[in-house]
Scaffold this motif. Structure first.
Motif, mmCIF file in Angstrom:
data_model
loop_
_atom_site.group_PDB
_atom_site.id
_atom_site.type_symbol
_atom_site.label_atom_id
_atom_site.label_comp_id
_atom_site.label_asym_id
_atom_site.label_seq_id
_atom_site.Cartn_x
_atom_site.Cartn_y
_atom_site.Cartn_z
ATOM 1 N N ILE A 101 0.798 -1.234 0.000
ATOM 2 C CA ILE A 101 0.000 0.000 0.000
ATOM 3 C C ILE A 101 0.826 1.277 0.000
ATOM 4 N N ARG A 102 2.131 1.177 0.215
ATOM 5 C CA ARG A 102 2.941 2.402 0.331
ATOM 6 C C ARG A 102 2.992 3.211 -0.966
ATOM 7 N N THR A 103 2.754 2.573 -2.113
ATOM 8 C CA THR A 103 2.851 3.291 -3.391
ATOM 9 C C THR A 103 1.513 3.829 -3.902
ATOM 10 N N ILE A 104 0.426 3.586 -3.168
ATOM 11 C CA ILE A 104 -0.874 4.110 -3.603
ATOM 12 C C ILE A 104 -0.802 5.637 -3.586
ATOM 13 N N ARG A 105 -1.263 6.236 -4.673
ATOM 14 C CA ARG A 105 -1.202 7.696 -4.775
ATOM 15 C C ARG A 105 -2.466 8.345 -4.220
ATOM 16 N N THR A 151 2.331 9.939 -2.599
ATOM 17 C CA THR A 151 1.776 8.651 -2.193
ATOM 18 C C THR A 151 1.136 8.817 -0.820
ATOM 19 N N LEU A 152 0.307 7.852 -0.445
ATOM 20 C CA LEU A 152 -0.318 7.887 0.879
ATOM 21 C C LEU A 152 0.736 7.799 1.977
ATOM 22 N N THR A 203 1.067 4.305 7.410
ATOM 23 C CA THR A 203 2.420 4.073 7.920
ATOM 24 C C THR A 203 2.541 2.588 8.218
ATOM 25 N N GLU A 204 3.747 2.142 8.400
ATOM 26 C CA GLU A 204 3.944 0.725 8.705
ATOM 27 C C GLU A 204 3.215 0.332 9.993
ATOM 28 N N CYS A 209 -9.364 2.513 -2.406
ATOM 29 C CA CYS A 209 -8.076 2.232 -3.057
ATOM 30 C C CYS A 209 -7.267 1.218 -2.243
ATOM 31 N N LEU A 210 -7.243 1.387 -0.936
ATOM 32 C CA LEU A 210 -6.528 0.439 -0.075
ATOM 33 C C LEU A 210 -7.100 -0.966 -0.242
#
Length: 119
Positions: free
Chosen positions: A3-7, A14-15, A22-23, A58-59
């Motif tokens: 999910i880190r690259t979702i805009r 990115t988000l 966050t992690e 999106c997630l």
């Protein structure tokens, strides 16, 4: 990592860059043999963010497509970070509403642009 690259739907970031995800907002629990519960808590940039439902969608779509194992997925807005978090949490965790949203061509196109992997 998925999910880190979702805009963000509005910004070029990115988000993760916006600290919407966050992690530490990701939990994974084993609930059966080869089956996991994945819980994501995201934090909109402002308490009245009009795109919070879209971000949750999106997630969900990205994770449904990319998780390599059987899973149950729960996505929530971090408690106290949005004015309508309860309504949005219900919406993004309702399979029928998610399916109906993805049938809308305009909405689907926005989601696809947000979840597309960067080159």
């Amino acid at each position: 990592d998925i999910i880190r690259t979702i805009r963000d739907p509005e910004k070029p970031n990115t988000l993760e860059e916006l600290e919407v995800v966050t992690e530490s907002c990701v939990e994974v629990h084993e609930i059966g043999e080869d089956e996991y519960l994945v819980i994501i808590r995201f934090t909109p940039t402002v308490p009245h963010c009009s795109l919070a439902t879209l971000i949750g969608l999106c997630l969900r779509i990205k994770l449904q497509r990319c998780l390599p194992f059987r899973h149950k997925l729960e996505i929530y807005i971090s408690e106290g970070t949005h004015s309508t978090e309860e309504d949005i949490n219900k919406q993004i965790n309702d399979k029928e509403r998610v399916a109906a949203a993805m049938e809308n061509p305009n909405l689907r196109e926005i989601v696809e642009q947000c979840v597309m992997e960067p080159d």
